[in-house]
Each structure stands twice: as C-alpha cells, then as structure tokens.
Design an enzyme around this catalytic site. Structure first.
Site, mmCIF file in Angstrom:
data_model
loop_
_atom_site.group_PDB
_atom_site.id
_atom_site.type_symbol
_atom_site.label_atom_id
_atom_site.label_comp_id
_atom_site.label_asym_id
_atom_site.label_seq_id
_atom_site.Cartn_x
_atom_site.Cartn_y
_atom_site.Cartn_z
ATOM 1 N N ASP A 1 -5.878 -0.060 -2.188
ATOM 2 C CA ASP A 1 -4.449 -0.345 -2.272
ATOM 3 C C ASP A 1 -4.270 -1.683 -3.000
ATOM 4 O OD1 ASP A 1 -1.630 -0.370 -1.541
ATOM 5 O OD2 ASP A 1 -2.186 -1.794 0.040
ATOM 6 N N ASP B 1 -0.802 -3.905 -2.999
ATOM 7 C CA ASP B 1 0.060 -4.878 -2.329
ATOM 8 C C ASP B 1 -0.481 -5.241 -0.948
ATOM 9 O OD1 ASP B 1 1.736 -4.850 -4.493
ATOM 10 O OD2 ASP B 1 3.229 -3.539 -3.600
#
Length: 302
Positions: free
Chosen positions: A93, A95
C-alpha cells in the site's frame, strides 16, 4: 523424557532505533518466553532473530500476549515460519505505509475542507464505510478546484523510514515489487520512481483542463483490485502465495493481507490490528526486512 519441540519458526524482535535499543534483558526474556535457540543479531541493538517452536507449543500460545510484554519498550515482535522467509514478491500500500500521509487528505488540507475529508478517510480505513463509496464522496468535494493542488500536496509527501531499503533490498535479491494504492496515480507514479518499485497501480483523478471534475476514473481500485493484483503477480511470476509479502494499514488492505504468505499490518488501523497477527506497531519498514532474515549489512539504500 519427552523430546523438545522442533524449532520450526523464527521470532524476530526489533527496537525502534530513535527511541530505544535492544538489551540483553529484552533478548533473554523473548528467548525464554518462546523456549528458543541462541539469538542471532541482525542489527546491533536493533534486531535479533530466535529460532523457536511453533506458537501452538508455547506455554501461552498468544502472539498478542507476547507482543504486549514488549510494547512498553517500543519493541515489535513477529513470528514467522522458519522456511521460505525471503519473499520473492512485495505488494505494498502507499498512503500511511510507504509514505507518511494520506495524499487525498493532503490535497484537501490546502482547500479548507481538510477536516471533513480526513474524517471520511478515517472511517473508511477503519472499515466503517465501504471504500468505493467513501472515495467517491471525498473526490466529489474537490469538484471545481485547481489541479495545482496536486503539486502542492506532493511537496508535503515524505517516504516513511525504511521504504527505500525495503524496496531496493528486495529487488536486489530478485523480488518483484508493486505499489498498489487506493490513492491516485499522480502520487504512486512518483513514489514508485523514488523507491524503485517495478510497477504501480492506483486510481485516476479526472480533470477538465486545469480543474478537477470531482470524479474518479473507472474501474475504481479498491480492496478487491489490490487482491487481484497480488494474485496476478503471483501467477505471472510462477510463484506460490507463500512467496509473497503484502503490507498495508487500512481496511482496504485486509483482502491481500489475509492471503499473502507474509501479510504484515504496518502501523495499522484498529480493525486491521484485530485481524492480522503479524504487525509492525513501533518500528519502521526495516522490520519487514528483518522478518525475512536480512541483516542490516545486507540492506540496499542506493
């Protein structure tokens, strides 16, 4: 006398370098709790690994309880199978995992609606709101704003400590690396270039000229798409799912974290920590390398 349990697993104990360091007392306590072998130093004062029996053979077979013993010391504890530790695929991922922020929140922070969008983000990442609906709702609030906001938000983005080392070390060892985000390609393309990810995938903010339309390109990349990219990369590489490491912090990462051979929650939201046993809560992305048995001397930074 009964035979001692075989040492089929590895406990990895890592200290947050900016706040503390491993002590002989910490290491001895960890070894005693899991009835492990002599520790092997991965980074002096920072990380050790200890071969140990399977958790179900421990006196208290609860990784959460083990983690709690060291939480007040700023130490992370991970237990992995002793075989196939060095993964051949990383899916991460972006963020609040590879970077230190939520990029959509950063865009909004320059507009006066930052608090409103940040609250929707919080609820979505904790699984309180369905991801796609939350994304559409937040992006709609950007309608009519200048695309210059993207550049302004980019200036606030910082890589999390250990991000470069994680990606570059795994690539140097022959692993495929992919950045897969529910954020936006404007940011993932730049973060991927900085870190050296082999590929990146995210959503597209739509604009008309230099004005945001308040819409996002289709299809929307959410939890199912993250899982699909993981499955695709495993298949394309001729791998097994056990060869893959996935990491993320939000509810939209759960699908891939559940199935990856090493699914690691990184400074994750409560709903993720409740479900994913392998967690990094105090330390940096370097810990994902220690979990694979890399020594700090092997880390690649450039």
């Amino acid at each position: 006398m009964a035979d001692s349990p075989s040492l089929t697993h590895t406990l990895v104990l890592v200290a947050a370098r900016d706040a503390t360091s491993l002590t002989p007392v910490d290491i001895r306590a960890a070894r005693d709790l899991v009835r492990g072998a002599a520790p092997i130093t991965l980074s002096e004062g920072e990380a050790v690994e200890i071969a140990c029996p399977a958790p179900e053979t421990w006196d208290n077979p609860d990784i959460g309880a083990l983690r709690a013993v060291f939480a007040g010391r700023g130490l992370d504890v991970l237990v992995t199978p002793g075989h196939n530790r060095r993964k051949r695929l990383l899916v991460a991922d972006m963020d609040s995992t590879i970077v230190n922020c939520e990029t959509l929140d950063d865009i909004a922070a320059h507009t006066g609606i930052g608090a409103q969008i940040a609250e929707i983000t919080r609820r979505s990442m904790n699984g309180e709101i369905e991801f796609e609906a939350a994304l559409r709702e937040r992006v709609a609030l950007l309608r009519g704003l200048s695309t210059d906001l993207l550049e302004r938000a980019w200036r606030d983005v910082r890589l999390n400590p250990g991000a470069l080392e994680l990606v570059r070390t795994m690539r140097a060892a022959g692993a495929r690396t992919a950045l897969v985000s529910g954020g936006f390609t404007f940011f993932t393309s730049r973060v991927a270039a900085l870190c050296g990810f082999d590929e990146n995938h995210a959503n597209t903010l739509l604009a008309q000229g230099d004005t945001l339309t308040g819409t996002v390109g289709l299809p929307i990349l959410g939890p199912d798409a993250k899982l699909a990219h993981l499955e695709r990369l495993v298949k394309e590489g001729g791998l097994d799912m056990d060869d893959a490491m996935a990491t993320g912090d939000g509810a939209n990462d759960l699908a891939m974290l559940r199935v990856a051979g090493a699914g690691i929650a990184f400074h994750a939201k409560p709903t993720v920590r409740r479900e994913i046993a392998s967690q990094v809560n105090h330390t940096t992305l370097r810990t994902l390398l220690f979990a694979q048995g890399y020594r700090a001397a092997e880390f690649v930074t450039a």
